[in-house]
Design a protein around this motif. Structure first.
Motif, mmCIF file in Angstrom:
data_model
loop_
_atom_site.group_PDB
_atom_site.id
_atom_site.type_symbol
_atom_site.label_atom_id
_atom_site.label_comp_id
_atom_site.label_asym_id
_atom_site.label_seq_id
_atom_site.Cartn_x
_atom_site.Cartn_y
_atom_site.Cartn_z
ATOM 1 N N ARG A 148 0.843 -1.200 0.000
ATOM 2 C CA ARG A 148 0.000 0.000 0.000
ATOM 3 C C ARG A 148 0.877 1.249 0.000
ATOM 4 O O ARG A 148 1.898 1.300 0.662
ATOM 5 C CB ARG A 148 -0.887 0.018 1.236
ATOM 6 C CG ARG A 148 -2.038 -0.968 1.170
ATOM 7 C CD ARG A 148 -2.908 -0.834 2.400
ATOM 8 N NE ARG A 148 -3.140 0.563 2.746
ATOM 9 C CZ ARG A 148 -4.322 1.163 2.668
ATOM 10 N NH1 ARG A 148 -5.371 0.495 2.300
ATOM 11 N NH2 ARG A 148 -4.451 2.424 3.011
ATOM 12 N N LEU A 149 0.459 2.238 -0.747
ATOM 13 C CA LEU A 149 1.158 3.533 -0.832
ATOM 14 C C LEU A 149 2.639 3.351 -1.153
ATOM 15 O O LEU A 149 3.511 3.956 -0.516
ATOM 16 C CB LEU A 149 0.973 4.326 0.460
ATOM 17 C CG LEU A 149 -0.473 4.629 0.862
ATOM 18 C CD1 LEU A 149 -0.516 5.282 2.226
ATOM 19 C CD2 LEU A 149 -1.150 5.497 -0.172
ATOM 20 N N ALA A 150 2.927 2.531 -2.128
ATOM 21 C CA ALA A 150 4.318 2.220 -2.477
ATOM 22 C C ALA A 150 5.076 3.467 -2.921
ATOM 23 O O ALA A 150 6.228 3.674 -2.527
ATOM 24 C CB ALA A 150 4.345 1.173 -3.588
ATOM 25 N N HIS A 151 4.447 4.306 -3.719
ATOM 26 C CA HIS A 151 5.114 5.524 -4.184
ATOM 27 C C HIS A 151 5.264 6.538 -3.045
ATOM 28 O O HIS A 151 6.266 7.252 -2.967
ATOM 29 C CB HIS A 151 4.323 6.159 -5.334
ATOM 30 C CG HIS A 151 4.294 5.316 -6.571
ATOM 31 N ND1 HIS A 151 5.334 5.280 -7.458
ATOM 32 C CD2 HIS A 151 3.344 4.481 -7.061
ATOM 33 C CE1 HIS A 151 5.031 4.464 -8.449
ATOM 34 N NE2 HIS A 151 3.822 3.955 -8.231
ATOM 35 N N THR A 152 4.274 6.589 -2.170
ATOM 36 C CA THR A 152 4.319 7.538 -1.055
ATOM 37 C C THR A 152 5.460 7.206 -0.108
ATOM 38 O O THR A 152 6.151 8.109 0.382
ATOM 39 C CB THR A 152 2.973 7.537 -0.299
ATOM 40 O OG1 THR A 152 1.937 7.869 -1.231
ATOM 41 C CG2 THR A 152 2.982 8.544 0.834
#
Length: 175
Positions: A148-152
């Motif tokens: 989850r939210l890998a880029h964040t």
């Protein structure tokens, strides 16, 4: 010289804009929206950098004025001891390697300096684009793996690194 509060504010804002820039793919999936959001992050980052850029421009202008007046000094006021600018050194060494004949003309030195600057800029752009693509592909792979939210997460790390590097004082401020 910037105050500690201004440096901290700039560092925090730079870190936040960097984190937001890299987190954009987690916010939207369409390419067009990603581009607009990234452009907004870049504009915000540029706005944060304006005061420092203005100060650097003023210092550069002042140093040129002193140099034309005959007093060669660094931005912090210390004497240059006759050392030319780094690009002039590099351009001169390239010209020295090319031939041992008469001293090169000012036009030849200017051309070599221009080529050095263009090659450095092109290399910088190529490395930046390669890094951006790698970060995006890595984030997409992590997202596909269910993170989850890998880029964040990547954005937060890069934002923290950017903020920390913005807190490092300049050589003139360390004295």
């Amino acid at each position: 010289m910037t105050t500690a509060r201004a440096r901290t504010t700039t560092a925090l804002l730079t870190g936040l804009t960097t984190a937001a820039y890299y987190a954009v793919p987690d916010v939207t999936s369409t390419r067009a929206t990603r581009r607009w959001l990234k452009a907004a992050c870049l504009a915000a980052g540029a706005a944060v950098a304006v005061p420092d850029a203005r100060q650097a421009w003023t210092e550069l202008h002042e140093a040129r004025r002193r140099r034309t007046a005959g007093e060669a000094t660094n931005f912090d006021g210390t004497a240059l001891d006759g050392i030319p600018v780094a690009t002039e050194n590099l351009a001169q060494s390239v010209l020295d390697d090319v031939g041992g004949g008469p001293a090169p003309s000012a036009a030849a030195r200017m051309v070599v300096r221009g080529v050095v600057v263009v090659v450095a800029l092109a290399g910088s752009v190529a490395v930046t684009v390669a890094f951006e693509r790698w970060v995006f592909r890595r984030g997409e792979a992590r997202a596909a793996a269910g993170v989850r939210l890998a880029h964040t997460r990547t954005g937060l790390v890069l934002g923290a690194l950017t903020a920390a590097s913005a807190l490092i004082p300049d050589s003139a401020e360390r004295r």
